[in-house]
Design a protein around this motif. Structure first.
Motif, PDB file in Angstrom:
ATOM      1  N   ALA A 186      76.534  23.583  21.817  1.00 43.72           N
ATOM      2  CA  ALA A 186      77.545  22.303  21.368  1.00 43.72           C
ATOM      3  C   ALA A 186      78.203  23.458  21.357  1.00 43.72           C
ATOM      4  CB  ALA A 186      77.573  22.455  19.931  1.00 43.72           C
ATOM      5  N   SER A 187      78.671  24.760  20.418  1.00 39.82           N
ATOM      6  CA  SER A 187      79.285  25.674  20.918  1.00 39.82           C
ATOM      7  C   SER A 187      80.201  26.713  21.823  1.00 39.82           C
ATOM      8  CB  SER A 187      79.444  27.137  19.516  1.00 39.82           C
ATOM      9  OG  SER A 187      80.297  27.704  18.928  1.00 39.82           O
ATOM     10  N   ILE A 188      79.041  26.469  22.719  1.00 37.08           N
ATOM     11  CA  ILE A 188      79.164  27.309  24.541  1.00 37.08           C
ATOM     12  C   ILE A 188      80.000  26.030  25.446  1.00 37.08           C
ATOM     13  CG2 ILE A 188      78.171  27.663  26.518  1.00 37.08           C
ATOM     14  CD1 ILE A 188      75.939  29.245  24.256  1.00 37.08           C
ATOM     15  N   GLU A 189      78.905  25.185  24.757  1.00 37.80           N
ATOM     16  CA  GLU A 189      80.482  23.429  25.431  1.00 37.80           C
ATOM     17  C   GLU A 189      81.446  24.147  25.035  1.00 37.80           C
ATOM     18  OE1 GLU A 189      79.358  21.789  28.677  1.00 37.80           O
ATOM     19  OE2 GLU A 189      77.684  23.403  27.919  1.00 37.80           O
TER      20      GLU A 189
ATOM     21  N   LEU B  46      84.345  34.938  19.311  1.00 32.99           N
ATOM     22  CA  LEU B  46      83.799  36.055  19.360  1.00 32.99           C
ATOM     23  C   LEU B  46      83.782  37.595  18.244  1.00 32.99           C
ATOM     24  CD1 LEU B  46      84.321  37.510  23.171  1.00 32.99           C
ATOM     25  CD2 LEU B  46      82.164  36.827  22.105  1.00 32.99           C
ATOM     26  N   GLN B  47      85.535  37.764  17.596  1.00 37.49           N
ATOM     27  CA  GLN B  47      85.484  38.544  16.627  1.00 37.49           C
ATOM     28  C   GLN B  47      84.189  37.825  15.601  1.00 37.49           C
ATOM     29  OE1 GLN B  47      86.951  40.891  15.843  1.00 37.49           O
ATOM     30  NE2 GLN B  47      86.245  40.823  13.926  1.00 37.49           N
ATOM     31  N   GLN B  48      84.180  36.129  15.286  1.00 31.40           N
ATOM     32  CA  GLN B  48      83.911  35.539  14.371  1.00 31.40           C
ATOM     33  C   GLN B  48      82.289  35.574  14.063  1.00 31.40           C
ATOM     34  OE1 GLN B  48      85.013  31.244  14.895  1.00 31.40           O
ATOM     35  NE2 GLN B  48      86.061  31.691  13.796  1.00 31.40           N
ATOM     36  N   LEU B  49      81.619  36.434  15.694  1.00 29.40           N
ATOM     37  CA  LEU B  49      79.919  36.388  16.005  1.00 29.40           C
ATOM     38  C   LEU B  49      80.210  37.509  15.472  1.00 29.40           C
ATOM     39  CD1 LEU B  49      79.114  34.885  19.234  1.00 29.40           C
ATOM     40  CD2 LEU B  49      79.103  33.334  17.251  1.00 29.40           C
ATOM     41  N   ASP B  50      80.703  38.625  15.358  1.00 28.70           N
ATOM     42  CA  ASP B  50      81.146  39.933  14.758  1.00 28.70           C
ATOM     43  C   ASP B  50      80.611  39.969  13.831  1.00 28.70           C
ATOM     44  OD1 ASP B  50      80.654  41.101  17.932  1.00 28.70           O
ATOM     45  OD2 ASP B  50      83.304  41.853  17.856  1.00 28.70           O
ATOM     46  N   GLU B  51      81.098  39.168  13.097  1.00 21.32           N
ATOM     47  CA  GLU B  51      80.992  39.577  11.719  1.00 21.32           C
ATOM     48  C   GLU B  51      79.927  38.813  10.813  1.00 21.32           C
ATOM     49  OE1 GLU B  51      85.109  38.061  10.380  1.00 21.32           O
ATOM     50  OE2 GLU B  51      85.862  40.061  11.110  1.00 21.32           O
TER      51      GLU B  51
ATOM     52  N   VAL C 181      70.825  29.881   9.377  1.00 26.51           N
ATOM     53  CA  VAL C 181      71.425  31.565   9.828  1.00 26.51           C
ATOM     54  C   VAL C 181      70.415  32.076  10.864  1.00 26.51           C
ATOM     55  CG1 VAL C 181      71.443  34.139   8.389  1.00 26.51           C
ATOM     56  CG2 VAL C 181      71.243  31.991   7.171  1.00 26.51           C
ATOM     57  N   ARG C 182      70.988  32.292  11.911  1.00 21.92           N
ATOM     58  CA  ARG C 182      70.585  32.553  13.012  1.00 21.92           C
ATOM     59  C   ARG C 182      69.858  34.744  13.277  1.00 21.92           C
ATOM     60  NH1 ARG C 182      75.063  30.890  17.415  1.00 21.92           N
ATOM     61  NH2 ARG C 182      75.935  32.334  16.145  1.00 21.92           N
ATOM     62  N   THR C 183      69.516  34.483  14.099  1.00 23.09           N
ATOM     63  CA  THR C 183      68.739  35.888  14.405  1.00 23.09           C
ATOM     64  C   THR C 183      69.804  36.440  15.270  1.00 23.09           C
ATOM     65  OG1 THR C 183      67.894  35.701  16.652  1.00 23.09           O
ATOM     66  CG2 THR C 183      66.218  35.202  14.881  1.00 23.09           C
ATOM     67  N   ALA C 184      69.508  37.869  15.070  1.00 24.09           N
ATOM     68  CA  ALA C 184      70.759  38.988  15.671  1.00 24.09           C
ATOM     69  C   ALA C 184      70.400  38.309  17.563  1.00 24.09           C
ATOM     70  CB  ALA C 184      70.833  40.103  15.844  1.00 24.09           C
TER      71      ALA C 184
ATOM     72  N   ASP D  88      73.638  36.497  20.099  1.00 27.67           N
ATOM     73  CA  ASP D  88      73.808  37.671  21.267  1.00 27.67           C
ATOM     74  C   ASP D  88      74.105  36.823  22.329  1.00 27.67           C
ATOM     75  OD1 ASP D  88      74.378  39.996  19.697  1.00 27.67           O
ATOM     76  OD2 ASP D  88      72.267  41.088  20.541  1.00 27.67           O
ATOM     77  N   GLU D  89      72.514  35.325  22.099  1.00 31.35           N
ATOM     78  CA  GLU D  89      73.051  34.771  23.561  1.00 31.35           C
ATOM     79  C   GLU D  89      74.333  33.711  23.024  1.00 31.35           C
ATOM     80  OE1 GLU D  89      69.282  32.392  22.255  1.00 31.35           O
ATOM     81  OE2 GLU D  89      68.003  33.722  22.739  1.00 31.35           O
ATOM     82  N   GLU D  90      74.744  33.641  22.042  1.00 31.93           N
ATOM     83  CA  GLU D  90      76.245  33.020  22.469  1.00 31.93           C
ATOM     84  C   GLU D  90      77.080  33.507  22.673  1.00 31.93           C
ATOM     85  OE1 GLU D  90      79.544  30.693  19.470  1.00 31.93           O
ATOM     86  OE2 GLU D  90      77.636  30.786  18.695  1.00 31.93           O
TER      87      GLU D  90
END
Length: 149
Positions: free
Chosen positions: A27-30, A44-49, A110-113, A117-119
């Motif tokens: 859903a996020s990717i879409e 992407l900055q949020q994902l880095d954090e 809580v997701r795995t690394a 990374d997939e997102e």
């Protein structure tokens, strides 16, 4: 006994929880497919954090072990069970990819690394980070440079 490192958390998570996490990622990717490059860059900055399961578990293990030692020294020696039990969970997680707190963290989303990374890579592809990547790359340095953008 030992799970493949990259997939061990998902392998020990209930399928419905894995599915919910995967659906949220999709859903996020879409959503970001329709956004500007700046908005994608902010995501992407949020994902880095974003903290992955390993980071959350390691932090909690350290805090609870330290708390157990402190309570043993200050309150009562029975708290030594906390100080000794928590590292046992960490060893169990390191060897098997599962420990009791993991189920709670996964339910919380809580997701795995790897899931993060997939997102991340999907958003980088949408943003066009890999557009300059030749179809056939013969040098490993060129491949690494493309995915490290």
């Amino acid at each position: 006994m030992f799970s493949e490192t990259a997939k061990r958390v998902a392998a020990h998570t209930q399928p419905d929880i894995n599915l919910r996490i995967e659906q949220q990622t999709r859903a996020s990717i879409e959503f970001y497919r329709e956004q500007s490059i700046d908005v994608i860059s902010q995501r992407l900055q949020q994902l880095d954090e974003e903290w992955d399961t390993e980071r959350v578990l390691q932090t909690n293990f350290s805090l609870f072990s330290s708390l157990g030692v402190l309570l043993t020294a200050r309150v009562h020696r029975r708290w030594a069970w906390l100080a000794l039990g928590v590292p046992t969970f960490m060893v169990q997680h390191a060897l098997q990819g599962w420990c009791p707190p993991l189920a709670v963290l996964r339910r919380m989303g809580v997701r795995t690394a790897r899931e993060i990374d997939e997102e991340r890579f999907a958003l980088k592809a949408i943003r066009g980070d890999f557009d300059d990547l030749p179809k056939v790359v013969e040098e490993a340095d060129a491949l690494l440079a493309a995915v490290q953008k």
